[in-house]
Design a protein around this motif. Structure first.
Motif, PDB file in Angstrom:
ATOM      1  N   MET A 193       0.851  -1.170   0.000  1.00 21.83           N
ATOM      2  CA  MET A 193       0.000   0.000   0.000  1.00 21.83           C
ATOM      3  C   MET A 193       0.903   1.241   0.000  1.00 21.83           C
ATOM      4  N   PRO A 194       0.947   2.001  -1.079  1.00 19.99           N
ATOM      5  CA  PRO A 194       1.795   3.189  -1.109  1.00 19.99           C
ATOM      6  C   PRO A 194       1.325   4.260  -0.120  1.00 19.99           C
ATOM      7  N   LEU A 195       2.274   4.912   0.513  1.00 20.37           N
ATOM      8  CA  LEU A 195       1.938   5.963   1.474  1.00 20.37           C
ATOM      9  C   LEU A 195       1.131   7.082   0.828  1.00 20.37           C
ATOM     10  N   SER A 196       1.424   7.385  -0.418  1.00 18.25           N
ATOM     11  CA  SER A 196       0.700   8.462  -1.094  1.00 18.25           C
ATOM     12  C   SER A 196      -0.771   8.117  -1.300  1.00 18.25           C
ATOM     13  N   ASP A 197      -1.139   6.837  -1.232  1.00 15.42           N
ATOM     14  CA  ASP A 197      -2.543   6.428  -1.295  1.00 15.42           C
ATOM     15  C   ASP A 197      -3.187   6.431   0.087  1.00 15.42           C
ATOM     16  N   VAL A 198      -2.419   6.052   1.093  1.00 20.14           N
ATOM     17  CA  VAL A 198      -2.959   5.890   2.441  1.00 20.14           C
ATOM     18  C   VAL A 198      -3.170   7.223   3.155  1.00 20.14           C
ATOM     19  N   LEU A 199      -2.212   8.127   3.060  1.00 20.90           N
ATOM     20  CA  LEU A 199      -2.286   9.370   3.831  1.00 20.90           C
ATOM     21  C   LEU A 199      -3.537  10.199   3.533  1.00 20.90           C
ATOM     22  N   PRO A 200      -3.929  10.415   2.271  1.00 17.72           N
ATOM     23  CA  PRO A 200      -5.173  11.164   2.045  1.00 17.72           C
ATOM     24  C   PRO A 200      -6.402  10.460   2.633  1.00 17.72           C
ATOM     25  N   MET A 201      -6.410   9.132   2.589  1.00 15.25           N
ATOM     26  CA  MET A 201      -7.535   8.393   3.173  1.00 15.25           C
ATOM     27  C   MET A 201      -7.617   8.648   4.671  1.00 15.25           C
ATOM     28  N   LEU A 202      -6.479   8.598   5.353  1.00 14.47           N
ATOM     29  CA  LEU A 202      -6.458   8.839   6.800  1.00 14.47           C
ATOM     30  C   LEU A 202      -6.857  10.272   7.118  1.00 14.47           C
ATOM     31  N   GLU A 203      -6.406  11.220   6.300  1.00 11.05           N
ATOM     32  CA  GLU A 203      -6.780  12.616   6.534  1.00 11.05           C
ATOM     33  C   GLU A 203      -8.270  12.831   6.321  1.00 11.05           C
ATOM     34  N   HIS A 204      -8.867  12.168   5.341  1.00 11.89           N
ATOM     35  CA  HIS A 204     -10.316  12.268   5.145  1.00 11.89           C
ATOM     36  C   HIS A 204     -11.077  11.638   6.314  1.00 11.89           C
ATOM     37  N   MET A 205     -10.422  10.757   7.054  1.00  6.25           N
ATOM     38  CA  MET A 205     -11.069  10.124   8.209  1.00  6.25           C
ATOM     39  C   MET A 205     -10.731  10.869   9.497  1.00  6.25           C
ATOM     40  N   ASP A 206     -10.260  12.120   9.376  1.00 10.66           N
ATOM     41  CA  ASP A 206     -10.011  13.037  10.491  1.00 10.66           C
ATOM     42  C   ASP A 206      -8.702  12.782  11.221  1.00 10.66           C
ATOM     43  N   LEU A 207      -7.769  12.089  10.600  1.00  6.59           N
ATOM     44  CA  LEU A 207      -6.482  11.855  11.254  1.00  6.59           C
ATOM     45  C   LEU A 207      -5.375  12.648  10.578  1.00  6.59           C
ATOM     46  N   LYS A 208      -4.461  13.109  11.384  1.00  3.57           N
ATOM     47  CA  LYS A 208      -3.252  13.774  10.906  1.00  3.57           C
ATOM     48  C   LYS A 208      -2.097  12.874  11.311  1.00  3.57           C
ATOM     49  N   VAL A 209      -1.377  12.336  10.331  1.00  2.00           N
ATOM     50  CA  VAL A 209      -0.261  11.438  10.610  1.00  2.00           C
ATOM     51  C   VAL A 209       0.941  12.276  11.040  1.00  2.00           C
TER      52      VAL A 209
END
Length: 101
Positions: free
Chosen positions: A1-17
């Motif tokens: 799972m590329p980070l560039s795919d995961v990070l926007p998903m997490l941000e849309h779910m209200d998380l800041k990595v």
């Protein structure tokens, strides 16, 4: 799972990595060589900084994240409602449909 795919998903779910620590896992033994896999351990906080009861939201969050990842649920800002309002993926999908209507 590329980070560039995961990070926007997490941000849309209200998380800041905040940080990410990768770990390589190599299966031991076996007659057939098995490729190694990577585990990415994220440290995150909510975008609002508010505390979240991880035990309470674990299953709902994991299911919604999996639904987004597999294309069964859209990836947008409505997904913040999983953590902020405690809604499940189906409830978020219904609200998204109302908003589009």
């Amino acid at each position: 799972m590329p980070l560039s795919d995961v990070l926007p998903m997490l941000e849309h779910m209200d998380l800041k990595v905040i940080t990410e620590q990768p770990y390589e896992v190599r299966p031991a033994g076996g007659a057939t060589p098995v490729p190694s896999v990577w585990i990415h351990d994220f440290s995150a906080r909510t975008q609002t900084g508010l505390a979240v009861d991880c035990v309470k939201v674990k299953q709902t969050f994991q299911e919604a994240f999996a639904d987004v990842w597999h294309g069964r649920m859209e990836d947008d800002g409505f997904n913040r409602l999983v953590l902020r309002a405690g809604l499940g993926g189906r409830e978020v999908t219904v609200l998204r449909a109302y908003a589009k209507y």
